[in-house]
Write an enzyme that holds these catalytic residues in place. Structure first.
Site, mmCIF file in Angstrom:
data_model
loop_
_atom_site.group_PDB
_atom_site.id
_atom_site.type_symbol
_atom_site.label_atom_id
_atom_site.label_comp_id
_atom_site.label_asym_id
_atom_site.label_seq_id
_atom_site.Cartn_x
_atom_site.Cartn_y
_atom_site.Cartn_z
ATOM 1 N N ASN A 1 41.342 31.007 36.327
ATOM 2 C CA ASN A 1 42.101 30.039 37.118
ATOM 3 C C ASN A 1 41.502 28.677 36.798
ATOM 4 O OD1 ASN A 1 43.394 28.484 39.019
ATOM 5 N ND2 ASN A 1 42.241 29.290 40.769
ATOM 6 N N LYS B 1 42.492 25.756 37.478
ATOM 7 C CA LYS B 1 42.676 24.711 38.500
ATOM 8 C C LYS B 1 43.152 23.401 37.833
ATOM 9 C CE LYS B 1 39.399 27.197 41.287
ATOM 10 N NZ LYS B 1 38.483 27.200 42.402
ATOM 11 N N HIS C 1 46.589 30.508 46.702
ATOM 12 C CA HIS C 1 45.160 30.251 46.526
ATOM 13 C C HIS C 1 44.642 29.481 47.746
ATOM 14 C CE1 HIS C 1 41.436 28.602 45.001
ATOM 15 N NE2 HIS C 1 41.449 29.590 44.128
ATOM 16 N N SER D 1 33.045 32.430 42.704
ATOM 17 C CA SER D 1 31.770 32.281 41.989
ATOM 18 C C SER D 1 31.399 33.516 41.167
ATOM 19 C CB SER D 1 30.639 31.921 42.956
ATOM 20 O OG SER D 1 30.914 30.685 43.592
ATOM 21 N N GLU E 1 39.508 36.617 47.677
ATOM 22 C CA GLU E 1 38.637 35.469 47.422
ATOM 23 C C GLU E 1 38.106 34.916 48.747
ATOM 24 O OE1 GLU E 1 39.624 33.714 43.279
ATOM 25 O OE2 GLU E 1 40.695 32.593 44.801
ATOM 26 N N GLY F 1 33.784 28.277 44.368
ATOM 27 C CA GLY F 1 33.233 27.024 43.850
ATOM 28 C C GLY F 1 31.936 26.602 44.519
ATOM 29 N N GLU G 1 42.803 27.018 48.028
ATOM 30 C CA GLU G 1 42.880 25.555 47.903
ATOM 31 C C GLU G 1 44.277 25.065 48.271
ATOM 32 O OE1 GLU G 1 41.293 25.408 43.948
ATOM 33 O OE2 GLU G 1 39.355 25.987 44.754
HETATM 34 P P1 PGA Z 1 35.229 29.933 41.296
HETATM 35 O O1 PGA Z 1 36.783 29.904 41.692
HETATM 36 O O2 PGA Z 1 35.043 31.082 40.336
HETATM 37 O O3 PGA Z 1 34.972 28.605 40.683
HETATM 38 O O4 PGA Z 1 34.463 30.147 42.572
HETATM 39 C C1 PGA Z 1 37.491 31.099 41.881
HETATM 40 C C2 PGA Z 1 38.891 30.780 42.290
HETATM 41 O O5 PGA Z 1 39.085 29.805 43.037
HETATM 42 O O6 PGA Z 1 39.857 31.463 41.877
#
Ligand code: PGA
Length: 256
Positions: free
Chosen positions: A13, A15, A98, A216, A170, A176, A100
């Site tokens: 992903n 982003k 997601h 992460s 998640e 993140g 976010e």
């Molecule tokens: P990350 O993001 O691996 O940077 O924690 C995962 C995601 O948001 O899909």
């Protein structure tokens, strides 16, 4: 059915990262590394990179996904992209709901449900994200939160469509942040998701659904996470932007 017969899917992903030349370069780097991997490899990229990514991965085993999709077919929805527009480009997957988007763009379980239905109707494979906030975990309501999201996000979606849907667990506190759920925590919630699917549908349907962990996940922790019975793959943010790290995760899934 066992983990061994479910499709392991490792999806990046990206982003809001990478210009078109950068996207092409990263995919050219990843392509030979994952060429022989016996798992589904997906890169979910910004809308502006879709055409570049599809051209760069043509003839390879990398599938391309978008990071969102609107639920209407067309109309006065300034700034939105429909499922048919994605399919026309050759997009196969789409990330939906997601955290976010839920946190920063007012995405709700209702719109996640509508987007998922629209994606399935157009032939896209949705990657539906669920996950609890830190506060919710601290209040010991992770189970309720996840079960509620699964029920609402998949409302009125028939079993044959759910089998084409990927669920990504998640935990919001792990995205993140460098804080990963332990492999046991990830397994516990992924198993809960499967049990919820079994209650909503049936055991056979639940066993057929690919459930990813995301938050992460990196080259160092992926092997343990992916070895868990109900963790069928990963949705990878930061580590998907580094070819070597992403490949390490893909190879861990092959062995998972
Ligand atoms: P990350 O993001 O691996 O940077 O924690 C995962 C995601 O948001 O899909």
């Amino acid at each position: 059915m066992k983990k061994s017969v479910r499709k392991a899917i490792i999806a990046g992903n990206w982003k809001m990262n990478k210009t078109r030349p950068e996207a092409k370069a990263l995919l050219e780097e990843i392509k030979p590394l994952v060429a022989n991997a016996d798992v589904e490899v997906v890169a979910c990229v910004p809308f502006t990179n879709l055409e570049t990514a599809i051209a760069a991965t043509e003839g390879s085993n990398i599938k391309i996904g978008a990071e969102n999709v609107h639920f209407e077919k067309s109309g006065a929805y300034t700034g939105e992209i429909s499922a048919d527009m994605l399919v026309e480009l050759g997009v196969e997957y789409v990330v939906i709901g997601h955290s976010e988007r839920r946190q920063y763009f007012a995405e709700t379980d209702e719109t996640v449900n509508k987007r998922t239905k629209a994606a399935l109707a157009a032939g896209l494979k949705p990657i539906v994200c669920v996950g609890e906030l830190l506060w919710e975990r601290e209040c010991s309501i992770t189970e309720e939160v996840i079960a509620r999201q699964i029920k609402l996000d998949l409302y009125d979606i028939p079993a044959e469509d759910v089998k084409k849907t990927v669920i990504a667990y998640e935990p919001v506190w792990a995205i993140g942040t460098g804080k990963t759920a332990t492999a046991d925590q990830a397994e516990e919630v992924c198993a809960l998701i499967r049990a919820t699917l079994a209650k909503l549908y049936d055991e056979e349907t639940a066993q057929a659904v690919t459930i990813q962990y995301g938050g992460s996940m990196n080259a160092g922790n992926c092997a343990e996470l992916l070895s868990k019975e109900n963790v069928d793959g990963g949705l990878i943010g930061g580590a998907s932007l580094k070819a070597a790290d992403f490949n390490t995760i893909v190879q861990a899934a092959v062995n998972g």
